[in-house]
Design a protein around this motif. Sequence first.
Motif, PDB file in Angstrom:
ATOM      1  N   ARG A 181     -58.709 -92.548  35.679  1.00  0.00           N
ATOM      2  CA  ARG A 181     -59.682 -92.035  36.185  1.00  0.00           C
ATOM      3  C   ARG A 181     -58.951 -91.283  37.607  1.00  0.00           C
ATOM      4  O   ARG A 181     -58.344 -91.721  38.273  1.00  0.00           O
ATOM      5  CB  ARG A 181     -60.737 -92.760  36.719  1.00  0.00           C
ATOM      6  CG  ARG A 181     -61.516 -93.681  35.700  1.00  0.00           C
ATOM      7  CD  ARG A 181     -62.851 -94.278  36.192  1.00  0.00           C
ATOM      8  NE  ARG A 181     -63.383 -94.886  35.134  1.00  0.00           N
ATOM      9  CZ  ARG A 181     -63.461 -96.189  34.875  1.00  0.00           C
ATOM     10  NH1 ARG A 181     -62.546 -97.222  35.928  1.00  0.00           N
ATOM     11  NH2 ARG A 181     -64.099 -96.949  34.129  1.00  0.00           N
ATOM     12  N   VAL A 182     -59.513 -89.923  37.743  1.00  0.00           N
ATOM     13  CA  VAL A 182     -59.404 -89.095  38.934  1.00  0.00           C
ATOM     14  C   VAL A 182     -60.882 -89.124  39.745  1.00  0.00           C
ATOM     15  O   VAL A 182     -61.785 -88.582  39.067  1.00  0.00           O
ATOM     16  CB  VAL A 182     -58.847 -87.954  38.930  1.00  0.00           C
ATOM     17  CG1 VAL A 182     -58.610 -87.124  40.059  1.00  0.00           C
ATOM     18  CG2 VAL A 182     -57.530 -87.961  38.127  1.00  0.00           C
ATOM     19  N   THR A 183     -61.037 -89.647  40.705  1.00  0.00           N
ATOM     20  CA  THR A 183     -62.418 -89.688  41.572  1.00  0.00           C
ATOM     21  C   THR A 183     -62.174 -88.607  42.674  1.00  0.00           C
ATOM     22  O   THR A 183     -61.077 -88.286  43.150  1.00  0.00           O
ATOM     23  CB  THR A 183     -62.849 -91.006  41.799  1.00  0.00           C
ATOM     24  OG1 THR A 183     -62.066 -91.446  42.809  1.00  0.00           O
ATOM     25  CG2 THR A 183     -62.704 -92.058  40.712  1.00  0.00           C
ATOM     26  N   THR A 184     -63.240 -88.190  43.131  1.00  0.00           N
ATOM     27  CA  THR A 184     -63.640 -87.128  44.178  1.00  0.00           C
ATOM     28  C   THR A 184     -64.741 -87.984  45.022  1.00  0.00           C
ATOM     29  O   THR A 184     -65.509 -88.537  44.587  1.00  0.00           O
ATOM     30  CB  THR A 184     -63.745 -85.716  44.033  1.00  0.00           C
ATOM     31  OG1 THR A 184     -65.128 -85.549  43.424  1.00  0.00           O
ATOM     32  CG2 THR A 184     -62.548 -85.364  43.042  1.00  0.00           C
ATOM     33  N   PRO A 185     -64.814 -87.219  46.210  1.00  0.00           N
ATOM     34  CA  PRO A 185     -66.190 -87.982  46.808  1.00  0.00           C
ATOM     35  C   PRO A 185     -67.417 -87.592  45.930  1.00  0.00           C
ATOM     36  O   PRO A 185     -68.515 -88.052  46.277  1.00  0.00           O
ATOM     37  CB  PRO A 185     -66.282 -86.925  48.215  1.00  0.00           C
ATOM     38  CG  PRO A 185     -64.786 -87.124  48.367  1.00  0.00           C
ATOM     39  CD  PRO A 185     -64.017 -86.652  47.087  1.00  0.00           C
ATOM     40  N   ALA A 199     -60.144 -80.623  41.141  1.00  0.00           N
ATOM     41  CA  ALA A 199     -59.844 -80.245  42.805  1.00  0.00           C
ATOM     42  C   ALA A 199     -60.927 -80.427  43.325  1.00  0.00           C
ATOM     43  O   ALA A 199     -62.220 -80.439  42.805  1.00  0.00           O
ATOM     44  CB  ALA A 199     -59.305 -78.663  42.297  1.00  0.00           C
ATOM     45  N   VAL A 200     -60.827 -80.445  44.647  1.00  0.00           N
ATOM     46  CA  VAL A 200     -61.944 -80.375  45.602  1.00  0.00           C
ATOM     47  C   VAL A 200     -61.900 -79.144  46.377  1.00  0.00           C
ATOM     48  O   VAL A 200     -60.822 -78.877  46.884  1.00  0.00           O
ATOM     49  CB  VAL A 200     -61.778 -81.685  46.619  1.00  0.00           C
ATOM     50  CG1 VAL A 200     -63.107 -81.699  47.582  1.00  0.00           C
ATOM     51  CG2 VAL A 200     -62.167 -82.984  45.722  1.00  0.00           C
ATOM     52  N   ARG A 206     -68.032 -79.191  46.382  1.00  0.00           N
ATOM     53  CA  ARG A 206     -68.046 -79.225  45.057  1.00  0.00           C
ATOM     54  C   ARG A 206     -66.846 -79.740  44.288  1.00  0.00           C
ATOM     55  O   ARG A 206     -65.389 -79.552  45.124  1.00  0.00           O
ATOM     56  CB  ARG A 206     -67.743 -77.689  44.460  1.00  0.00           C
ATOM     57  CG  ARG A 206     -69.191 -76.912  45.033  1.00  0.00           C
ATOM     58  CD  ARG A 206     -69.322 -75.631  44.350  1.00  0.00           C
ATOM     59  NE  ARG A 206     -68.043 -74.649  44.243  1.00  0.00           N
ATOM     60  CZ  ARG A 206     -67.636 -73.821  43.520  1.00  0.00           C
ATOM     61  NH1 ARG A 206     -68.626 -73.396  42.708  1.00  0.00           N
ATOM     62  NH2 ARG A 206     -66.544 -73.270  43.595  1.00  0.00           N
ATOM     63  N   ALA A 207     -66.663 -80.348  43.336  1.00  0.00           N
ATOM     64  CA  ALA A 207     -65.580 -80.944  42.775  1.00  0.00           C
ATOM     65  C   ALA A 207     -65.479 -80.240  41.167  1.00  0.00           C
ATOM     66  O   ALA A 207     -66.388 -79.999  40.792  1.00  0.00           O
ATOM     67  CB  ALA A 207     -65.559 -82.519  42.416  1.00  0.00           C
ATOM     68  N   LEU A 208     -64.226 -79.678  41.073  1.00  0.00           N
ATOM     69  CA  LEU A 208     -64.047 -78.926  39.740  1.00  0.00           C
ATOM     70  C   LEU A 208     -62.995 -79.694  38.748  1.00  0.00           C
ATOM     71  O   LEU A 208     -61.997 -80.182  39.064  1.00  0.00           O
ATOM     72  CB  LEU A 208     -63.399 -77.616  40.021  1.00  0.00           C
ATOM     73  CG  LEU A 208     -64.234 -76.676  41.041  1.00  0.00           C
ATOM     74  CD1 LEU A 208     -63.979 -77.126  42.478  1.00  0.00           C
ATOM     75  CD2 LEU A 208     -63.878 -75.311  40.639  1.00  0.00           C
ATOM     76  N   THR A 209     -63.510 -79.764  37.579  1.00  0.00           N
ATOM     77  CA  THR A 209     -62.747 -80.479  36.436  1.00  0.00           C
ATOM     78  C   THR A 209     -62.405 -79.541  35.250  1.00  0.00           C
ATOM     79  O   THR A 209     -63.396 -78.928  34.779  1.00  0.00           O
ATOM     80  CB  THR A 209     -63.552 -81.538  35.991  1.00  0.00           C
ATOM     81  OG1 THR A 209     -63.843 -82.457  36.953  1.00  0.00           O
ATOM     82  CG2 THR A 209     -62.724 -82.399  34.844  1.00  0.00           C
ATOM     83  N   GLU A 210     -61.134 -79.366  35.196  1.00  0.00           N
ATOM     84  CA  GLU A 210     -60.834 -78.291  33.906  1.00  0.00           C
ATOM     85  C   GLU A 210     -59.775 -79.170  32.965  1.00  0.00           C
ATOM     86  O   GLU A 210     -58.981 -79.853  33.338  1.00  0.00           O
ATOM     87  CB  GLU A 210     -60.104 -77.461  34.708  1.00  0.00           C
ATOM     88  CG  GLU A 210     -60.653 -76.426  35.648  1.00  0.00           C
ATOM     89  CD  GLU A 210     -59.947 -76.310  37.111  1.00  0.00           C
ATOM     90  OE1 GLU A 210     -60.300 -75.737  38.091  1.00  0.00           O
ATOM     91  OE2 GLU A 210     -58.665 -76.622  37.125  1.00  0.00           O
ATOM     92  N   VAL A 211     -60.460 -78.764  31.561  1.00  0.00           N
ATOM     93  CA  VAL A 211     -59.611 -79.681  30.693  1.00  0.00           C
ATOM     94  C   VAL A 211     -58.721 -78.722  29.685  1.00  0.00           C
ATOM     95  O   VAL A 211     -59.115 -77.739  29.201  1.00  0.00           O
ATOM     96  CB  VAL A 211     -60.954 -80.221  29.749  1.00  0.00           C
ATOM     97  CG1 VAL A 211     -59.967 -81.097  28.555  1.00  0.00           C
ATOM     98  CG2 VAL A 211     -61.547 -81.361  30.585  1.00  0.00           C
ATOM     99  N   VAL A 212     -57.465 -79.067  29.764  1.00  0.00           N
ATOM    100  CA  VAL A 212     -56.400 -78.024  29.167  1.00  0.00           C
ATOM    101  C   VAL A 212     -56.453 -78.776  27.393  1.00  0.00           C
ATOM    102  O   VAL A 212     -56.032 -77.978  26.675  1.00  0.00           O
ATOM    103  CB  VAL A 212     -55.337 -78.317  29.940  1.00  0.00           C
ATOM    104  CG1 VAL A 212     -54.053 -77.609  28.948  1.00  0.00           C
ATOM    105  CG2 VAL A 212     -55.225 -77.627  31.149  1.00  0.00           C
ATOM    106  N   ALA A 213     -56.368 -80.003  27.493  1.00  0.00           N
ATOM    107  CA  ALA A 213     -56.282 -80.728  25.952  1.00  0.00           C
ATOM    108  C   ALA A 213     -57.383 -82.030  26.109  1.00  0.00           C
ATOM    109  O   ALA A 213     -57.433 -82.707  27.219  1.00  0.00           O
ATOM    110  CB  ALA A 213     -55.006 -81.144  25.725  1.00  0.00           C
TER     111      ALA A 213
END
Length: 390
Positions: A181-185, A199-200, A206-213
Amino acid sequence: MPAKVGRSWFFLPVAALLAAAPLAAEPMLRYTVRPNDTLSALARDFLVGGDYREVQRLNKVADPYRMPIGSILLIPDRLLRTEPVVGKVVSFRGSATIDGRQAALGGEVRQGMRVETGANASIAIAMPDGSTIALPSQSRILVDRLRRILLTDGLDRNFRLETGRSRSSVIPMKDPASNFRVTTPLSVAAVRGTEFRVAVDESGERALTEVVAGTVGVAAGPDPAEVAVPRGYGAISTPAGTEPPVALLPPPKLLQLEKTETGVSIVAERIEGAKAYRVELATDVAFLNIIEEAQSDEPSISLALPQGATFFVRLTAIATSGLEGLPGIYAPGVRRSAPPPAPASGPSADAGAAEPLPFQLWAEPRPLPIRLTGHGLVQPRAIAAHTSLR
């Protein structure tokens, strides 16, 4: 000690953890009772202190020596016996620190440590199973959990991204007790084998999650529903929750790559909907050892490099939403066919083909041949000074 084979332990999904009030205050494991299991024996062998009474009260178990086969026990994570797992620094550059001390190759990263990069710096950390997490410039993570569950040898890994960006490449997990897991606030991104970025943004809202695979499950805000973000999509999380996934921008084509007096000049394809472009140079095709990176509002940039430097090029376009697009990874030469889908551990060359070679900077300025490798389709191309690919 009872045999470990066949036991069914696994972490509650993110959504279940958030929804299981009043138990959502702490992580839980679910255990499926097997033949001959007793709560007292499980506590003796696998719980801290060997005391079963808290689990008995939590699950309303009438007799700790007799439990229905197939029933589910919820066990607080803090009661499980574990052993520490050690990550290793596989690459770094510039000011990359672990608990405030400069990183070193092979340096150990353990649970509870804080990893941070300064300006024009980066670091990559490998787990025992080959999974990696990498931080570019001006990023910071807390290694919240990095341990092994003794019952199943399942890996429990949680990285708290406090600022900046991270890129994870996770080896597929067969053991249901393992997690990454990768968590952000603002969000929790949980995977079982994939490549993704978290990314934060600078506002911290805002927290951004981008999926490459692969696919990533993202949960955020008061709504406990977990949003599945598939390959090629990204999602934005705010205090109100996670927005529906949107398609990431395509990888920009590399139009020009030319040696300059101080390094290299790069011109990329302009992508509709992009507000900025990111260029990264690395000595390896998996981009763990980044040697230079930059972001520009325009799809052209010059980077300073020493003579004789060798490198691969990775290009991404950043949408107006802030989501970073799919990567285009380039190396010299031409390819005969499109590459196979990239594995979760990162890009690779075609099956049966030679590993792609990095670019080489010569002493005299000259155009460099290029090809695309890793993600995306590849067509034979050639390059000449100040002209587009043809």
